[in-house]
Design an enzyme around this catalytic site. Structure first.
Site, short mmCIF file in Angstrom:
data_model
loop_
_atom_site.label_atom_id
_atom_site.label_comp_id
_atom_site.label_asym_id
_atom_site.label_seq_id
_atom_site.Cartn_x
_atom_site.Cartn_y
_atom_site.Cartn_z
N ILE A 156 1.24 -17.75 23.05
CA ILE A 156 1.80 -17.56 24.40
C ILE A 156 3.22 -18.12 24.49
O ILE A 156 4.12 -17.45 25.01
CB ILE A 156 0.87 -18.20 25.46
CG1 ILE A 156 -0.48 -17.49 25.43
CG2 ILE A 156 1.50 -18.14 26.85
CD1 ILE A 156 -1.59 -18.18 26.21
N ASP A 175 7.24 -28.07 19.09
CA ASP A 175 5.88 -27.78 18.63
C ASP A 175 5.60 -28.65 17.42
O ASP A 175 6.53 -29.03 16.70
CB ASP A 175 5.76 -26.29 18.26
CG ASP A 175 4.30 -25.84 18.17
OD1 ASP A 175 3.52 -26.46 17.42
OD2 ASP A 175 3.93 -24.86 18.84
N PRO A 206 -2.49 -26.26 23.86
CA PRO A 206 -3.89 -26.36 24.29
C PRO A 206 -4.14 -27.73 24.90
O PRO A 206 -3.33 -28.66 24.74
CB PRO A 206 -4.68 -26.20 22.99
CG PRO A 206 -3.70 -25.68 21.99
CD PRO A 206 -2.36 -26.17 22.41
N ALA A 233 -0.84 -23.30 31.22
CA ALA A 233 -1.73 -23.61 30.10
C ALA A 233 -3.01 -24.28 30.61
O ALA A 233 -4.02 -23.60 30.84
CB ALA A 233 -1.00 -24.48 29.09
N ARG A 234 -2.98 -25.58 30.83
CA ARG A 234 -4.15 -26.29 31.36
C ARG A 234 -3.66 -27.38 32.31
O ARG A 234 -2.71 -28.12 31.99
CB ARG A 234 -4.95 -26.96 30.22
CG ARG A 234 -5.87 -26.02 29.46
CD ARG A 234 -7.03 -25.53 30.33
NE ARG A 234 -7.93 -24.64 29.61
CZ ARG A 234 -7.79 -23.31 29.54
NH1 ARG A 234 -6.78 -22.72 30.14
NH2 ARG A 234 -8.67 -22.58 28.88
N ASP A 258 -0.18 -22.37 37.35
CA ASP A 258 -1.32 -21.44 37.35
C ASP A 258 -2.62 -22.19 37.08
O ASP A 258 -3.69 -21.61 37.18
CB ASP A 258 -1.11 -20.35 36.29
CG ASP A 258 -2.17 -19.26 36.39
OD1 ASP A 258 -2.36 -18.73 37.52
OD2 ASP A 258 -2.83 -18.96 35.38
N GLU A 263 -9.46 -27.86 38.77
CA GLU A 263 -9.49 -26.52 39.38
C GLU A 263 -10.90 -25.93 39.37
O GLU A 263 -11.22 -25.07 40.19
CB GLU A 263 -8.54 -25.58 38.63
CG GLU A 263 -8.98 -25.30 37.20
CD GLU A 263 -7.95 -24.51 36.39
OE1 GLU A 263 -6.77 -24.56 36.73
OE2 GLU A 263 -8.38 -23.85 35.43
N HIS A 294 -5.25 -19.66 38.41
CA HIS A 294 -5.60 -19.41 37.00
C HIS A 294 -5.80 -17.91 36.75
O HIS A 294 -6.84 -17.48 36.24
CB HIS A 294 -6.85 -20.21 36.60
CG HIS A 294 -6.89 -20.49 35.12
ND1 HIS A 294 -7.21 -21.72 34.60
CD2 HIS A 294 -6.62 -19.70 34.05
CE1 HIS A 294 -7.16 -21.66 33.28
NE2 HIS A 294 -6.79 -20.44 32.92
P1 NAD Z 1 -1.90 -21.28 20.33
O1 NAD Z 1 -2.93 -22.09 19.64
O2 NAD Z 1 -1.49 -19.96 19.78
O3 NAD Z 1 -0.58 -22.17 20.51
C1 NAD Z 1 -0.59 -23.51 20.88
C2 NAD Z 1 0.61 -24.19 20.24
O4 NAD Z 1 0.66 -25.53 20.71
C3 NAD Z 1 0.52 -24.24 18.72
O5 NAD Z 1 1.69 -23.71 18.15
C4 NAD Z 1 0.35 -25.73 18.43
O6 NAD Z 1 0.96 -26.14 17.21
C5 NAD Z 1 1.04 -26.34 19.62
N1 NAD Z 1 0.65 -27.72 19.87
C6 NAD Z 1 -0.58 -28.28 19.80
N2 NAD Z 1 -0.53 -29.58 20.13
C7 NAD Z 1 0.77 -29.85 20.41
C8 NAD Z 1 1.46 -31.02 20.83
N3 NAD Z 1 0.84 -32.19 21.00
N4 NAD Z 1 2.80 -30.93 21.02
C9 NAD Z 1 3.45 -29.75 20.84
N5 NAD Z 1 2.84 -28.62 20.45
C10 NAD Z 1 1.53 -28.67 20.24
O7 NAD Z 1 -2.43 -21.11 21.82
P2 NAD Z 1 -1.94 -20.03 22.89
O8 NAD Z 1 -2.70 -18.76 22.70
O9 NAD Z 1 -0.47 -19.96 22.88
O10 NAD Z 1 -2.49 -20.69 24.23
C11 NAD Z 1 -2.03 -21.95 24.68
C12 NAD Z 1 -2.90 -22.42 25.83
O11 NAD Z 1 -2.70 -21.60 26.96
C13 NAD Z 1 -4.41 -22.28 25.59
O12 NAD Z 1 -4.93 -23.34 24.81
C14 NAD Z 1 -4.97 -22.27 26.98
O13 NAD Z 1 -5.27 -23.59 27.38
C15 NAD Z 1 -3.83 -21.72 27.82
N6 NAD Z 1 -4.15 -20.39 28.41
C16 NAD Z 1 -4.04 -20.21 29.76
C17 NAD Z 1 -4.33 -18.97 30.31
C18 NAD Z 1 -4.19 -18.69 31.79
O14 NAD Z 1 -4.72 -17.68 32.28
N7 NAD Z 1 -3.48 -19.51 32.54
C19 NAD Z 1 -4.77 -17.93 29.50
C20 NAD Z 1 -4.85 -18.15 28.12
C21 NAD Z 1 -4.54 -19.38 27.59
#
Ligand code: NAD
Length: 328
Positions: A156, A175, A206, A233-234, A258, A263, A294
């Protein structure tokens, strides 16, 4: 083959029926999310799938084990509501849908940022009082004159980087992992630089114990006073109380959310305003804050993909195969 599918809305049903027909699998659907109260309904089925929004405890996996079920296909990215080790102990392979439509979430984050950048909420608030004026406090800036700071550039965050880059903005990224394919769009840097130099800070990591409250009072103090924080994200990545303080003390300019911590108690439900948590009410009353329930994921493509990918994984594992979406 028979699969029990929890948390299927009316909107999702046609996608499930279509998949079931194509794969010659019997699928039973219910609207309720999987919980310890309804895990028993899966008895007699070969496999299960659920959205994964509601936290489940070990008793659910234990019950599935008793029924000879070997997998649980979660239909979202985040698996922070699952106990990965407990599932493994009960022989349950958990899968997620790692990328059903990263663009859907990325576009929502950018949309919120643009709304806040152009202070649309502030104008709407004024106009609802009959005030159609503008002044120094509502002057804006073009997106191509902005520095964007992305925290986490996986699926994302990476998609978000591409959109901002296409809009002409300078994009900084922090990252733990490096992705060479993002070099055309981002400049990798450290978290402090992202926090202190960005006009828009967008969170895309995440939720882990290590990322819980990663943005708190200390981090807000490092941000520009006009910074816009976007969290699609969360909710728990941000210390909500510290966010409210930062907004009230003008340490940052605006926030697009979001997701919110806690929530689960009200997002997706139809509540009376007085039943809503105080932190939400405080945030929602601010014209420089935008809260959505969300729904960044909520596009037709995302719904279809999350359903089909999860069911494909369930089928694969029931048939004794492996899925690359296994998370435990
Ligand atoms: P992903 O696993 O592809 O990417 C997450 C990135 O975060 C990775 O590149 C990882 O290396 C990095 N990361 C992990 N810990 C870290 C830290 N401490 N510091 C910096 N970077 C760090 O995940 P994604 O598909 O991009 O999704 C990210 C998050 O988005 C999901 O885990 C979920 O919680 C959230 N999400 C929200 C919705 C929504 O509807 N609002 C929908 C889907 C996902």
């Amino acid at each position: 083959m028979k699969i029990f599918c929890y948390a299927v809305s009316k909107l999702e049903e046609p996608y499930v029926l279509n998949w079931a027909k194509k794969n010659n699998v019997e699928v039973k659907m219910i609207e309720a999310e999987l919980s310890s109260k309804n895990a028993h309904l899966a008895e007699g089925y070969d496999g299960v799938s659920s959205e994964g929004i509601t936290p489940v405890d070990e008793s659910v996996y234990a019950e599935f084990e008793k029924f000879g079920i070997k997998q649980l296909a979660i239909r979202q990215v985040g698996v922070d509501n699952q106990d990965l080790d407990a599932a493994r102990r009960h022989g349950i392979t958990l899968t997620n849908v790692a990328a059903y439509s990263p663009r859907a979430i990325a576009e929502m984050g950018v949309t919120q940022a643009m709304y806040l950048l152009r202070k649309i909420g502030v104008y709407q608030d004024r106009m609802s009082q009959g005030d159609f004026t503008w002044d120094e406090s509502t002057i804006s800036t073009e997106i191509f004159n902005c520095t964007i700071g992305l925290v986490g550039v996986g699926h994302i965050g990476g998609a978000t980087a591409q959109i901002y880059s296409a809009l002409g903005a300078k994009v900084l990224a922090y990252d733990l992992a490096y992705d060479a394919s993002l070099e055309p769009y981002v400049t990798y840097t450290d978290l402090d630089t992202v926090l202190s130099q960005s006009d828009i800070i967008s969170l895309h990591t995440p939720l882990f114990p290590s990322t819980r409250n990663m943005i708190g009072a200390k981090e807000f103090k490092k941000m520009k006073s006009n910074a816009i924080l976007i969290n699609v994200a969360r909710g728990e990545l941000v210390d909500t109380k510290a966010l409210i303080d930062a907004l009230q003390n003008h340490e940052i300019g605006a926030a697009g959310l979001d997701t919110l911590a806690d929530e689960i108690d009200f997002f997706g439900m139809n509540k009376q305003p007085k039943e809503l948590p105080e932190d939400y009410q405080v945030l929602n009353a601010m014209p420089n804050v935008l809260v959505t329930p969300h729904i960044a994921f909520f596009t037709k493509l995302a719904i279809r993909n999350s359903m089909e990918i999860a069911l494909d994984d369930a089928k694969k594992i029931i048939e004794g195969g492996k899925s690359r979406n296994t998370v435990n």
